[in-house]
Design a protein around this motif. Structure first.
Motif, PDB file in Angstrom:
ATOM      1  N   ASP A 147       0.818  -1.215   0.000  1.00 51.08           N
ATOM      2  CA  ASP A 147       0.000   0.000   0.000  1.00 51.08           C
ATOM      3  C   ASP A 147       0.851   1.265   0.000  1.00 51.08           C
ATOM      4  O   ASP A 147       0.484   2.299   0.562  1.00 51.08           O
ATOM      5  CB  ASP A 147      -0.950   0.016   1.205  1.00 51.08           C
ATOM      6  CG  ASP A 147      -1.958  -1.122   1.171  1.00 51.08           C
ATOM      7  OD1 ASP A 147      -2.123  -1.729   0.092  1.00 51.08           O
ATOM      8  OD2 ASP A 147      -2.573  -1.414   2.202  1.00 51.08           O
ATOM      9  N   ALA A 148       2.016   1.190  -0.675  1.00 52.41           N
ATOM     10  CA  ALA A 148       2.931   2.338  -0.706  1.00 52.41           C
ATOM     11  C   ALA A 148       2.324   3.542  -1.415  1.00 52.41           C
ATOM     12  O   ALA A 148       2.756   4.677  -1.194  1.00 52.41           O
ATOM     13  CB  ALA A 148       4.243   1.930  -1.384  1.00 52.41           C
ATOM     14  N   HIS A 149       1.321   3.319  -2.255  1.00 52.48           N
ATOM     15  CA  HIS A 149       0.666   4.422  -2.965  1.00 52.48           C
ATOM     16  C   HIS A 149      -0.117   5.329  -2.017  1.00 52.48           C
ATOM     17  O   HIS A 149      -0.515   6.433  -2.398  1.00 52.48           O
ATOM     18  CB  HIS A 149      -0.285   3.870  -4.034  1.00 52.48           C
ATOM     19  CG  HIS A 149      -1.281   2.895  -3.496  1.00 52.48           C
ATOM     20  ND1 HIS A 149      -0.951   1.603  -3.141  1.00 52.48           N
ATOM     21  CD2 HIS A 149      -2.612   3.019  -3.224  1.00 52.48           C
ATOM     22  CE1 HIS A 149      -2.011   0.982  -2.682  1.00 52.48           C
ATOM     23  NE2 HIS A 149      -3.033   1.819  -2.726  1.00 52.48           N
ATOM     24  N   LEU A 150      -0.335   4.883  -0.776  1.00 53.06           N
ATOM     25  CA  LEU A 150      -1.086   5.669   0.192  1.00 53.06           C
ATOM     26  C   LEU A 150      -0.191   6.584   1.032  1.00 53.06           C
ATOM     27  O   LEU A 150      -0.696   7.364   1.840  1.00 53.06           O
ATOM     28  CB  LEU A 150      -1.867   4.745   1.133  1.00 53.06           C
ATOM     29  CG  LEU A 150      -2.873   3.790   0.463  1.00 53.06           C
ATOM     30  CD1 LEU A 150      -3.501   2.884   1.518  1.00 53.06           C
ATOM     31  CD2 LEU A 150      -3.949   4.557  -0.288  1.00 53.06           C
ATOM     32  N   ALA A 151       1.108   6.496   0.838  1.00 45.19           N
ATOM     33  CA  ALA A 151       2.040   7.237   1.683  1.00 45.19           C
ATOM     34  C   ALA A 151       1.878   8.742   1.516  1.00 45.19           C
ATOM     35  O   ALA A 151       1.698   9.248   0.407  1.00 45.19           O
ATOM     36  CB  ALA A 151       3.478   6.840   1.363  1.00 45.19           C
TER      37      ALA A 151
END
Length: 222
Positions: free
Chosen positions: A87-91
């Motif tokens: 879920d790195a796109h939520l950082a």
């Protein structure tokens, strides 16, 4: 006083996600005084990483523990659905996203989690090349979205590969690591089944990870 009892013995690594990798590495250096080194790219996954060693004060020498800074790989096209691993796109800025443990009996822990109805996703084989061209291969449990907002660790098994922490990495001290949970009793049960029953869990309004890191340039808290 730094409470080492809050750091699980099976901790493999912590994962910080960032929306832009180079900027995230620069920000980490500004806050801690430590410059992470390039780890490598994850082909077909849209991400790359930088690594920093973790040195929990009082742990025995040679402990295999590190910090991963994970973000979009500028050399790859992003996934069509926009969803990055872990879920790195939520950082948003430096985000303590999740953590990994390396239990001694990986498959036994996976089987136990299945028996107890713990949703860890699936077991995946993964690999990447290091900056010097060495191939690393490992297997891990993977689920998206992350279970319990990343507070439930994923399991990792490095097999015959050299553990990333064995490389010569710059390091920061890991002073504290705790888990906040709205259902602390169940969180402790899950962690015990997975192999991290010694992690410190505290009651809270939401699922959150807390860590305190110290480098020569300052202390970074999440």
């Amino acid at each position: 006083m730094d409470d080492l009892s809050t750091i699980p013995a099976n901790l493999d690594h912590l994962i910080i996600t960032v929306p832009e990798l180079e900027a995230g590495v620069a920000e980490f250096e500004r806050l801690t005084g430590v410059r992470a080194v390039a780890g490598g790219s994850h082909p077909g996954r849209g991400t790359a990483n930088y690594l920093v060693g973790l040195a929990p004060t009082g742990w025995e020498a040679g402990a295999h523990t590190y910090l991963e800074i994970l973000g979009p790989d500028a050399q790859q096209k992003p996934p069509a659905d926009g969803i990055l691993p872990l879920d790195a796109h939520l950082a948003q800025g430096l985000t303590l996203q999740t953590w990994a443990i390396h239990p001694h009996a990986f498959l036994a822990k996976v089987a136990g989690a299945n028996t107890e109805g713990i949703d860890f996703g699936e077991v995946r084989d993964m690999s990447r090349e290091t900056a010097d061209g060495t191939l690393l291969e490992w297997r891990l449990t993977s689920r998206s979205p992350l279970p319990s907002t990343g507070t439930q660790p994923f399991l990792i098994d490095w097999g015959e590969s050299t553990h990333p922490a064995e490389a010569s990495l710059p390091s920061v001290e890991l002073l504290e690591f705790t888990i906040e949970s709205p259902d602390a009793e169940d969180t402790r049960r899950v962690l015990d089944v997975l192999g991290a029953g010694d992690a410190q869990v505290v009651e809270g309004k939401e699922y959150r990870l807390h860590a305190r890191l110290r480098g020569p340039g300052g202390v970074l808290e999440f």
